[in-house]
Scaffold this motif. Structure first.
Motif, mmCIF file in Angstrom:
data_model
loop_
_atom_site.group_PDB
_atom_site.id
_atom_site.type_symbol
_atom_site.label_atom_id
_atom_site.label_comp_id
_atom_site.label_asym_id
_atom_site.label_seq_id
_atom_site.Cartn_x
_atom_site.Cartn_y
_atom_site.Cartn_z
ATOM 1 N N THR A 1 27.577 38.346 7.138
ATOM 2 C CA THR A 1 26.558 38.894 8.023
ATOM 3 C C THR A 1 25.165 38.349 7.741
ATOM 4 N N MET A 2 24.951 37.677 6.621
ATOM 5 C CA MET A 2 23.639 37.137 6.298
ATOM 6 C C MET A 2 23.756 35.642 6.050
ATOM 7 N N LEU A 3 22.697 34.921 6.385
ATOM 8 C CA LEU A 3 22.663 33.475 6.224
ATOM 9 C C LEU A 3 22.023 33.103 4.894
ATOM 10 N N GLY A 4 22.483 32.012 4.293
ATOM 11 C CA GLY A 4 21.865 31.486 3.093
ATOM 12 C C GLY A 4 20.859 30.395 3.432
ATOM 13 N N LYS A 5 20.075 30.001 2.431
ATOM 14 C CA LYS A 5 19.077 28.958 2.640
ATOM 15 C C LYS A 5 19.725 27.584 2.582
ATOM 16 N N PRO A 6 19.268 26.627 3.387
ATOM 17 C CA PRO A 6 19.819 25.271 3.324
ATOM 18 C C PRO A 6 19.378 24.563 2.050
ATOM 19 N N SER A 7 20.134 23.551 1.658
ATOM 20 C CA SER A 7 19.815 22.787 0.455
ATOM 21 C C SER A 7 18.872 21.645 0.805
ATOM 22 N N LEU A 8 18.272 21.084 -0.256
ATOM 23 C CA LEU A 8 17.339 19.977 -0.062
ATOM 24 C C LEU A 8 18.041 18.730 0.438
ATOM 25 N N SER A 9 19.302 18.540 0.031
ATOM 26 C CA SER A 9 20.036 17.342 0.443
ATOM 27 C C SER A 9 20.358 17.337 1.932
ATOM 28 N N SER A 10 20.497 18.519 2.523
ATOM 29 C CA SER A 10 20.830 18.587 3.952
ATOM 30 C C SER A 10 19.603 18.687 4.844
ATOM 31 N N ALA A 11 18.400 18.781 4.255
ATOM 32 C CA ALA A 11 17.196 18.973 5.068
ATOM 33 C C ALA A 11 16.941 17.778 5.978
ATOM 34 N N GLY A 12 17.184 16.561 5.466
ATOM 35 C CA GLY A 12 16.941 15.369 6.286
ATOM 36 C C GLY A 12 17.795 15.353 7.546
ATOM 37 N N TRP A 13 19.092 15.665 7.390
ATOM 38 C CA TRP A 13 19.966 15.701 8.559
ATOM 39 C C TRP A 13 19.571 16.818 9.516
ATOM 40 N N ARG A 14 19.143 17.938 8.993
ATOM 41 C CA ARG A 14 18.715 19.042 9.856
ATOM 42 C C ARG A 14 17.450 18.680 10.641
ATOM 43 N N ILE A 15 16.537 17.942 10.007
ATOM 44 C CA ILE A 15 15.334 17.494 10.725
ATOM 45 C C ILE A 15 15.719 16.565 11.866
ATOM 46 N N ILE A 16 16.664 15.652 11.587
ATOM 47 C CA ILE A 16 17.143 14.750 12.650
ATOM 48 C C ILE A 16 17.805 15.554 13.767
ATOM 49 N N GLY A 17 18.598 16.551 13.379
ATOM 50 C CA GLY A 17 19.237 17.390 14.396
ATOM 51 C C GLY A 17 18.225 18.127 15.253
ATOM 52 N N GLY A 18 17.179 18.694 14.630
ATOM 53 C CA GLY A 18 16.143 19.381 15.401
ATOM 54 C C GLY A 18 15.393 18.433 16.328
#
Length: 445
Positions: free
Chosen positions: A261-278
Protein backbone atom coordinates in the motif's frame (compact mmCIF):
# COMPACT_ATOMS: atom_id res chain seq x y z
CA UNK A 1 -15.49 42.31 -27.54
CA UNK A 2 -16.54 39.47 -29.85
CA UNK A 3 -12.94 38.99 -30.97
CA UNK A 4 -11.73 38.90 -27.36
CA UNK A 5 -14.49 36.47 -26.33
CA UNK A 6 -13.64 34.09 -29.18
CA UNK A 7 -9.98 34.15 -28.18
CA UNK A 8 -10.98 33.48 -24.57
CA UNK A 9 -13.04 30.51 -25.71
CA UNK A 10 -9.96 28.92 -27.32
CA UNK A 11 -7.89 29.58 -24.21
CA UNK A 12 -10.43 28.11 -21.79
CA UNK A 13 -11.08 25.07 -24.01
CA UNK A 14 -7.38 24.19 -23.96
CA UNK A 15 -6.67 24.38 -20.25
CA UNK A 16 -5.82 28.02 -19.57
CA UNK A 17 -6.80 29.15 -16.08
CA UNK A 18 -9.63 31.64 -15.70
CA UNK A 19 -7.36 34.41 -14.37
CA UNK A 20 -4.92 34.10 -17.29
CA UNK A 21 -7.77 33.98 -19.81
CA UNK A 22 -9.31 37.14 -18.29
CA UNK A 23 -5.94 38.90 -18.50
CA UNK A 24 -5.56 37.94 -22.17
CA UNK A 25 -9.12 39.05 -22.98
CA UNK A 26 -8.50 42.45 -21.37
CA UNK A 27 -5.24 42.74 -23.27
CA UNK A 28 -7.11 42.29 -26.56
CA UNK A 29 -9.84 44.79 -25.71
CA UNK A 30 -7.34 47.36 -24.42
CA UNK A 31 -5.22 46.99 -27.54
CA UNK A 32 -8.23 47.94 -29.63
CA UNK A 33 -9.00 50.95 -27.43
CA UNK A 34 -11.69 49.50 -25.16
CA UNK A 35 -9.97 50.08 -21.83
CA UNK A 36 -12.95 49.76 -19.50
CA UNK A 37 -14.46 46.31 -19.99
CA UNK A 38 -15.65 43.97 -17.26
CA UNK A 39 -14.85 40.29 -17.87
CA UNK A 40 -16.09 37.31 -15.89
CA UNK A 41 -15.42 33.62 -16.53
CA UNK A 42 -17.38 31.00 -14.63
CA UNK A 43 -16.61 27.37 -15.48
CA UNK A 44 -17.34 27.39 -19.25
CA UNK A 45 -19.09 30.76 -19.73
CA UNK A 46 -17.52 34.08 -20.67
CA UNK A 47 -19.44 37.28 -19.88
CA UNK A 48 -18.26 40.73 -20.96
CA UNK A 49 -19.80 44.14 -20.30
CA UNK A 50 -18.87 47.67 -21.42
CA UNK A 51 -20.58 51.05 -21.62
CA UNK A 52 -20.39 52.91 -24.94
CA UNK A 53 -20.92 56.66 -25.29
CA UNK A 54 -20.24 59.83 -23.30
CA UNK A 55 -23.49 61.57 -22.40
CA UNK A 56 -25.79 58.67 -23.16
CA UNK A 57 -24.16 55.51 -21.84
CA UNK A 58 -25.30 52.38 -23.68
CA UNK A 59 -24.42 49.04 -22.06
CA UNK A 60 -23.06 46.37 -24.41
CA UNK A 61 -22.92 42.70 -23.33
CA UNK A 62 -21.20 39.73 -24.94
CA UNK A 63 -21.91 36.20 -23.71
CA UNK A 64 -20.11 33.11 -24.97
CA UNK A 65 -20.18 29.45 -23.90
CA UNK A 66 -17.27 27.03 -24.28
CA UNK A 67 -19.10 24.02 -25.66
CA UNK A 68 -16.26 21.48 -25.73
CA UNK A 69 -13.11 21.10 -23.65
CA UNK A 70 -10.16 19.67 -25.55
CA UNK A 71 -6.37 19.62 -25.71
CA UNK A 72 -5.49 21.02 -29.12
CA UNK A 73 -2.27 22.92 -28.52
CA UNK A 74 -1.98 23.79 -32.20
CA UNK A 75 -5.06 26.01 -31.90
CA UNK A 76 -3.78 27.34 -28.58
CA UNK A 77 -0.48 28.31 -30.21
CA UNK A 78 -2.26 30.02 -33.11
CA UNK A 79 -4.41 31.99 -30.64
CA UNK A 80 -1.26 32.96 -28.73
CA UNK A 81 0.32 34.30 -31.92
CA UNK A 82 -2.83 36.29 -32.65
CA UNK A 83 -2.76 37.83 -29.17
CA UNK A 84 0.88 38.84 -29.60
CA UNK A 85 0.08 40.41 -32.97
CA UNK A 86 -2.88 42.34 -31.57
CA UNK A 87 -0.76 43.57 -28.67
CA UNK A 88 1.81 44.83 -31.15
CA UNK A 89 -0.85 46.81 -33.03
CA UNK A 90 -0.24 44.85 -36.23
CA UNK A 91 -3.65 43.20 -36.77
CA UNK A 92 -6.81 44.99 -37.86
CA UNK A 93 -10.11 43.82 -36.32
CA UNK A 94 -11.40 42.42 -39.59
CA UNK A 95 -8.14 40.50 -40.07
CA UNK A 96 -8.38 39.15 -36.50
CA UNK A 97 -11.88 37.85 -37.25
CA UNK A 98 -10.61 36.14 -40.40
CA UNK A 99 -7.75 34.51 -38.46
CA UNK A 100 -10.20 33.26 -35.82
CA UNK A 101 -12.42 31.81 -38.56
CA UNK A 102 -9.39 29.99 -39.98
CA UNK A 103 -8.48 28.65 -36.52
CA UNK A 104 -12.02 27.37 -35.92
CA UNK A 105 -12.26 25.72 -39.33
CA UNK A 106 -8.75 24.28 -39.37
CA UNK A 107 -8.73 20.46 -39.40
CA UNK A 108 -6.74 18.30 -36.97
CA UNK A 109 -3.03 18.65 -37.83
CA UNK A 110 -2.46 14.90 -38.26
CA UNK A 111 -4.38 11.65 -38.25
CA UNK A 112 -5.23 9.31 -35.40
CA UNK A 113 -2.27 7.00 -36.13
CA UNK A 114 0.29 9.55 -34.98
CA UNK A 115 -1.90 10.51 -32.05
CA UNK A 116 -2.24 6.93 -30.83
CA UNK A 117 1.48 6.37 -31.37
CA UNK A 118 2.12 9.34 -29.10
CA UNK A 119 -0.09 7.80 -26.41
CA UNK A 120 1.76 4.48 -26.74
CA UNK A 121 5.13 6.19 -26.32
CA UNK A 122 3.77 8.09 -23.36
CA UNK A 123 2.56 4.88 -21.71
CA UNK A 124 5.95 3.24 -22.23
CA UNK A 125 7.76 6.31 -20.88
CA UNK A 126 5.54 6.48 -17.79
CA UNK A 127 6.27 2.81 -17.11
CA UNK A 128 10.00 3.59 -17.17
CA UNK A 129 9.37 6.61 -14.95
CA UNK A 130 7.64 4.35 -12.42
CA UNK A 131 10.67 2.03 -12.33
CA UNK A 132 9.78 -0.56 -14.95
CA UNK A 133 12.07 -2.35 -17.39
CA UNK A 134 11.72 -2.80 -21.16
CA UNK A 135 9.02 -5.45 -20.84
CA UNK A 136 7.09 -3.16 -18.51
CA UNK A 137 7.50 -0.34 -21.03
CA UNK A 138 6.09 -2.58 -23.78
CA UNK A 139 3.08 -3.54 -21.66
CA UNK A 140 2.51 0.07 -20.56
CA UNK A 141 2.64 1.33 -24.13
CA UNK A 142 0.18 -1.34 -25.28
CA UNK A 143 -2.16 -0.52 -22.39
CA UNK A 144 -2.12 3.21 -23.20
CA UNK A 145 -2.71 2.45 -26.89
CA UNK A 146 -5.75 0.30 -26.09
CA UNK A 147 -7.21 2.80 -23.62
CA UNK A 148 -7.00 5.78 -25.96
CA UNK A 149 -8.04 3.73 -28.99
CA UNK A 150 -11.27 2.68 -27.29
CA UNK A 151 -11.81 6.23 -26.06
CA UNK A 152 -11.56 7.57 -29.61
CA UNK A 153 -14.14 5.05 -30.79
CA UNK A 154 -16.46 5.95 -27.93
CA UNK A 155 -16.03 9.70 -28.48
CA UNK A 156 -17.43 9.39 -32.00
CA UNK A 157 -20.66 8.05 -30.50
CA UNK A 158 -20.99 10.91 -27.97
CA UNK A 159 -20.72 8.65 -24.93
CA UNK A 160 -20.19 10.71 -21.71
CA UNK A 161 -16.61 10.85 -20.49
CA UNK A 162 -17.53 9.06 -17.25
CA UNK A 163 -17.95 5.83 -19.19
CA UNK A 164 -14.63 6.44 -20.92
CA UNK A 165 -13.04 6.37 -17.47
CA UNK A 166 -14.88 3.17 -16.53
CA UNK A 167 -13.73 1.40 -19.69
CA UNK A 168 -10.24 2.86 -19.34
CA UNK A 169 -9.92 1.56 -15.77
CA UNK A 170 -11.11 -1.86 -16.92
CA UNK A 171 -8.66 -1.94 -19.85
CA UNK A 172 -5.82 -0.83 -17.56
CA UNK A 173 -6.48 -3.79 -15.23
CA UNK A 174 -7.04 -6.72 -17.61
CA UNK A 175 -3.71 -6.47 -19.54
CA UNK A 176 -1.87 -6.17 -16.22
CA UNK A 177 -3.39 -9.45 -15.01
CA UNK A 178 -2.84 -11.27 -18.32
CA UNK A 179 0.78 -10.16 -18.74
CA UNK A 180 1.51 -10.87 -15.08
CA UNK A 181 0.39 -14.48 -15.53
CA UNK A 182 2.32 -14.76 -18.81
CA UNK A 183 5.52 -13.26 -17.36
CA UNK A 184 5.55 -15.70 -14.44
CA UNK A 185 5.35 -18.61 -16.90
CA UNK A 186 8.51 -17.42 -18.68
CA UNK A 187 10.35 -16.62 -15.48
CA UNK A 188 10.18 -12.83 -15.76
CA UNK A 189 7.97 -10.97 -13.29
CA UNK A 190 6.28 -7.66 -14.01
CA UNK A 191 4.63 -5.40 -11.45
CA UNK A 192 0.88 -5.18 -12.25
CA UNK A 193 0.40 -2.10 -10.08
CA UNK A 194 2.79 -0.14 -12.30
CA UNK A 195 0.85 -1.13 -15.42
CA UNK A 196 -2.43 -0.04 -13.83
CA UNK A 197 -0.83 3.17 -12.57
CA UNK A 198 0.36 3.88 -16.12
CA UNK A 199 -3.20 3.53 -17.40
CA UNK A 200 -4.49 5.84 -14.67
CA UNK A 201 -1.91 8.51 -15.52
CA UNK A 202 -2.91 8.28 -19.19
CA UNK A 203 -6.56 8.71 -18.18
CA UNK A 204 -5.72 11.64 -15.91
CA UNK A 205 -3.50 13.33 -18.51
CA UNK A 206 -4.73 16.83 -19.19
CA UNK A 207 -4.46 17.74 -15.51
CA UNK A 208 -8.14 18.32 -14.69
CA UNK A 209 -7.33 17.90 -11.00
CA UNK A 210 -4.25 20.11 -11.14
CA UNK A 211 -6.12 22.69 -13.27
CA UNK A 212 -8.87 22.86 -10.66
CA UNK A 213 -6.20 23.66 -8.07
CA UNK A 214 -4.72 26.21 -10.49
CA UNK A 215 -8.06 28.02 -10.57
CA UNK A 216 -8.47 27.80 -6.82
CA UNK A 217 -5.03 29.26 -6.12
CA UNK A 218 -5.44 32.09 -8.65
CA UNK A 219 -8.81 33.22 -7.25
CA UNK A 220 -11.55 31.39 -9.19
CA UNK A 221 -13.23 29.26 -6.52
CA UNK A 222 -16.44 28.50 -8.44
CA UNK A 223 -14.58 27.24 -11.50
CA UNK A 224 -12.16 25.34 -9.25
CA UNK A 225 -15.02 23.62 -7.40
CA UNK A 226 -16.67 22.63 -10.68
CA UNK A 227 -13.49 21.15 -12.12
CA UNK A 228 -12.67 19.39 -8.85
CA UNK A 229 -16.11 17.75 -8.80
CA UNK A 230 -15.62 16.70 -12.42
CA UNK A 231 -12.29 15.14 -11.47
CA UNK A 232 -13.85 13.27 -8.55
CA UNK A 233 -16.58 11.96 -10.84
CA UNK A 234 -14.00 10.77 -13.38
CA UNK A 235 -11.98 9.16 -10.59
CA UNK A 236 -15.14 7.36 -9.52
CA UNK A 237 -15.41 5.97 -13.04
CA UNK A 238 -11.81 4.76 -12.84
CA UNK A 239 -12.59 3.12 -9.48
CA UNK A 240 -15.53 1.29 -11.01
CA UNK A 241 -13.45 0.18 -14.00
CA UNK A 242 -10.59 -1.09 -11.85
CA UNK A 243 -13.03 -2.94 -9.56
CA UNK A 244 -14.70 -4.61 -12.55
CA UNK A 245 -11.29 -5.49 -13.97
CA UNK A 246 -10.15 -7.10 -10.71
CA UNK A 247 -13.37 -9.14 -10.56
CA UNK A 248 -13.06 -10.30 -14.17
CA UNK A 249 -9.38 -11.18 -13.65
CA UNK A 250 -10.36 -13.48 -10.78
CA UNK A 251 -13.04 -15.09 -12.97
CA UNK A 252 -10.43 -15.71 -15.67
CA UNK A 253 -8.16 -17.39 -13.14
CA UNK A 254 -5.44 -14.72 -13.26
CA UNK A 255 -5.89 -12.78 -10.01
CA UNK A 256 -3.49 -9.98 -9.17
CA UNK A 257 -0.97 -10.48 -6.36
CA UNK A 258 -1.26 -8.66 -3.02
CA UNK A 259 -0.28 -5.03 -3.30
CA UNK A 260 1.98 -3.03 -1.05
CA UNK A 261 0.00 0.00 0.00
CA UNK A 262 2.98 2.37 0.27
CA UNK A 263 5.67 3.25 -2.25
CA UNK A 264 9.40 3.21 -1.58
CA UNK A 265 11.96 5.77 -2.72
CA UNK A 266 13.78 5.18 -6.03
CA UNK A 267 17.50 4.43 -6.03
CA UNK A 268 20.23 6.67 -7.39
CA UNK A 269 21.09 4.15 -10.12
CA UNK A 270 17.58 4.29 -11.59
CA UNK A 271 17.23 8.09 -11.44
CA UNK A 272 18.81 8.60 -14.87
CA UNK A 273 16.36 6.26 -16.58
CA UNK A 274 13.44 7.83 -14.73
CA UNK A 275 14.51 11.31 -15.90
CA UNK A 276 14.60 10.01 -19.48
CA UNK A 277 11.18 8.46 -18.98
CA UNK A 278 9.73 11.73 -17.65
CA UNK A 279 11.24 13.68 -20.56
CA UNK A 280 9.81 11.32 -23.18
CA UNK A 281 6.44 11.21 -21.40
CA UNK A 282 6.09 15.01 -21.48
CA UNK A 283 7.19 15.29 -25.11
CA UNK A 284 4.89 12.47 -26.24
CA UNK A 285 1.95 14.01 -24.36
CA UNK A 286 2.60 17.28 -26.22
CA UNK A 287 2.48 15.25 -29.45
CA UNK A 288 -0.89 13.75 -28.50
CA UNK A 289 -2.21 17.29 -27.98
CA UNK A 290 -1.18 18.30 -31.53
CA UNK A 291 1.57 20.65 -30.34
CA UNK A 292 4.06 22.01 -32.85
CA UNK A 293 7.57 20.60 -33.09
CA UNK A 294 9.20 23.45 -31.19
CA UNK A 295 6.61 23.20 -28.42
CA UNK A 296 7.26 19.44 -28.14
CA UNK A 297 11.00 20.03 -27.75
CA UNK A 298 10.51 22.82 -25.20
CA UNK A 299 8.07 20.63 -23.21
CA UNK A 300 10.60 17.80 -23.13
CA UNK A 301 13.41 20.09 -21.96
CA UNK A 302 11.17 21.58 -19.28
CA UNK A 303 10.21 18.13 -18.01
CA UNK A 304 13.86 17.06 -18.01
CA UNK A 305 14.81 20.03 -15.83
CA UNK A 306 11.91 19.34 -13.46
CA UNK A 307 12.69 15.60 -13.28
CA UNK A 308 16.34 16.27 -12.48
CA UNK A 309 15.38 18.65 -9.69
CA UNK A 310 12.89 16.11 -8.32
CA UNK A 311 15.47 13.36 -7.90
CA UNK A 312 18.11 15.78 -6.60
CA UNK A 313 15.80 16.71 -3.74
CA UNK A 314 14.51 13.16 -3.24
CA UNK A 315 17.79 11.19 -3.20
CA UNK A 316 20.87 13.30 -2.32
CA UNK A 317 19.00 15.77 -0.10
CA UNK A 318 16.77 13.08 1.39
CA UNK A 319 13.56 15.14 1.43
CA UNK A 320 10.08 13.66 1.22
CA UNK A 321 8.17 13.43 -2.03
CA UNK A 322 6.06 16.53 -1.35
CA UNK A 323 9.05 18.87 -1.09
CA UNK A 324 10.66 17.17 -4.08
CA UNK A 325 7.44 17.55 -6.08
CA UNK A 326 7.15 21.22 -5.15
CA UNK A 327 10.77 21.85 -6.19
CA UNK A 328 10.17 19.99 -9.47
CA UNK A 329 7.02 21.96 -10.28
CA UNK A 330 8.71 25.29 -9.46
CA UNK A 331 11.45 24.45 -11.96
CA UNK A 332 8.82 23.42 -14.54
CA UNK A 333 6.96 26.71 -14.08
CA UNK A 334 10.13 28.81 -14.09
CA UNK A 335 11.93 27.07 -16.94
CA UNK A 336 8.75 26.71 -18.96
CA UNK A 337 7.89 30.38 -18.46
CA UNK A 338 11.35 31.62 -19.48
CA UNK A 339 11.91 29.23 -22.40
CA UNK A 340 8.38 29.63 -23.74
CA UNK A 341 8.67 33.43 -23.75
CA UNK A 342 12.04 33.16 -25.47
CA UNK A 343 10.72 30.92 -28.26
CA UNK A 344 7.13 32.31 -28.30
CA UNK A 345 5.49 29.12 -27.02
CA UNK A 346 2.39 29.37 -24.84
CA UNK A 347 3.40 28.64 -21.20
CA UNK A 348 0.30 26.48 -20.72
CA UNK A 349 1.79 23.87 -23.08
CA UNK A 350 5.06 23.55 -21.19
CA UNK A 351 3.38 23.62 -17.78
CA UNK A 352 0.78 20.93 -18.52
CA UNK A 353 3.15 18.66 -20.47
CA UNK A 354 5.98 19.14 -17.98
CA UNK A 355 3.88 18.20 -14.94
CA UNK A 356 1.88 15.34 -16.50
CA UNK A 357 4.52 12.62 -15.82
CA UNK A 358 4.37 13.39 -12.09
CA UNK A 359 0.65 12.82 -11.68
CA UNK A 360 0.15 10.46 -8.71
CA UNK A 361 -1.19 7.50 -10.64
CA UNK A 362 0.40 4.96 -8.30
CA UNK A 363 -0.92 6.72 -5.21
CA UNK A 364 -4.44 6.88 -6.62
CA UNK A 365 -4.41 3.18 -7.58
CA UNK A 366 -3.01 2.07 -4.23
CA UNK A 367 -5.59 4.14 -2.41
CA UNK A 368 -8.43 2.72 -4.49
CA UNK A 369 -7.10 -0.82 -4.07
CA UNK A 370 -7.01 -0.41 -0.30
CA UNK A 371 -10.56 1.02 -0.24
CA UNK A 372 -11.86 -1.87 -2.35
CA UNK A 373 -10.26 -4.31 0.12
CA UNK A 374 -11.89 -2.57 3.11
CA UNK A 375 -8.67 -0.90 4.26
CA UNK A 376 -10.26 2.52 4.60
CA UNK A 377 -7.55 4.20 6.68
CA UNK A 378 -4.73 3.16 4.35
CA UNK A 379 -6.82 3.89 1.27
CA UNK A 380 -7.87 7.38 2.32
CA UNK A 381 -4.30 8.11 3.40
CA UNK A 382 -3.02 7.29 -0.09
CA UNK A 383 -5.81 9.26 -1.77
CA UNK A 384 -5.17 12.36 0.35
CA UNK A 385 -1.44 12.00 -0.32
CA UNK A 386 -2.23 11.99 -4.05
CA UNK A 387 -4.28 15.18 -3.66
CA UNK A 388 -1.40 16.72 -1.68
CA UNK A 389 0.99 15.88 -4.54
CA UNK A 390 -1.36 17.59 -6.99
CA UNK A 391 -1.48 20.65 -4.73
CA UNK A 392 2.32 20.73 -4.68
CA UNK A 393 2.35 20.51 -8.48
CA UNK A 394 -0.18 23.31 -8.90
CA UNK A 395 1.34 25.63 -6.31
CA UNK A 396 4.88 25.11 -7.59
CA UNK A 397 4.00 25.75 -11.24
CA UNK A 398 2.10 28.95 -10.42
CA UNK A 399 4.95 30.25 -8.25
CA UNK A 400 7.52 29.38 -10.93
CA UNK A 401 5.55 31.21 -13.60
CA UNK A 402 5.17 34.20 -11.27
CA UNK A 403 8.96 34.36 -10.89
CA UNK A 404 9.37 33.96 -14.67
CA UNK A 405 7.11 36.96 -15.26
CA UNK A 406 9.29 39.05 -12.96
CA UNK A 407 12.49 37.96 -14.69
CA UNK A 408 11.21 38.26 -18.26
CA UNK A 409 8.16 40.52 -18.30
CA UNK A 410 5.90 40.56 -21.40
CA UNK A 411 6.37 43.40 -23.82
CA UNK A 412 4.24 46.53 -23.44
CA UNK A 413 1.30 46.48 -25.76
CA UNK A 414 0.90 49.04 -28.56
CA UNK A 415 -2.76 50.07 -29.01
CA UNK A 416 -4.23 49.81 -32.50
CA UNK A 417 -3.43 53.21 -34.03
CA UNK A 418 -6.61 53.69 -36.02
CA UNK A 419 -8.74 53.27 -32.90
CA UNK A 420 -6.32 55.40 -30.93
CA UNK A 421 -6.82 58.32 -33.31
CA UNK A 422 -10.57 57.78 -33.42
CA UNK A 423 -10.71 57.60 -29.64
CA UNK A 424 -9.96 61.32 -29.27
CA UNK A 425 -13.59 62.09 -30.17
CA UNK A 426 -16.65 59.92 -29.87
CA UNK A 427 -19.08 59.14 -32.68
CA UNK A 428 -21.74 61.17 -30.86
CA UNK A 429 -19.47 64.23 -30.87
CA UNK A 430 -18.83 63.84 -34.59
CA UNK A 431 -22.56 63.57 -35.23
CA UNK A 432 -23.31 66.74 -33.22
CA UNK A 433 -20.57 68.61 -35.07
CA UNK A 434 -22.08 67.57 -38.41
CA UNK A 435 -25.53 68.68 -37.32
CA UNK A 436 -24.16 72.04 -36.10
CA UNK A 437 -22.46 72.57 -39.45
CA UNK A 438 -25.73 71.91 -41.31
CA UNK A 439 -27.83 74.41 -39.28
CA UNK A 440 -26.40 77.66 -40.83
CA UNK A 441 -26.96 76.27 -44.31
CA UNK A 442 -30.61 75.51 -43.60
CA UNK A 443 -31.15 79.08 -42.29
CA UNK A 444 -29.67 80.57 -45.48
CA UNK A 445 -31.95 78.47 -47.64
Amino acid sequence: MNIAARIGEILIANGTTSSDAIAQIRTVTSSYGLHYCHVDITVNTITMNANVGVQRRTPVNVFRVVTMMSENYHKLQEADRLIRSIRAGATRPEMAEKILDDIDNEPIPYRNTRNLAGWAVMGASVSILLGGDLLMALVGGLTAFLIMGFNKVLSHNSLPYFYHCVIGGFIATIPAAIFYDFSTSIGHTIVPSQVIATGIIVLLAGLTLVQSLFDGITGSPVTAASRFFQTMLSSGGIVAGVAIGLYVAELLGVPLPPLETMLGKPSLSSAGWRIIGGTLAAASFAVTCFAERLAVIVSGLTAAAGSAMYYVFLIPFGTDKFIATAACSIVVGLAGGLISRRYLVNPVITAVAGVTPFLPGSGIYRGLYAVLNEQMVVGMSNIFNAIAVCMALAGGVIFGEWVARRIRAPQLYIPYRAFKRAGRVTFQQIRRAEQAALRPRRRKH
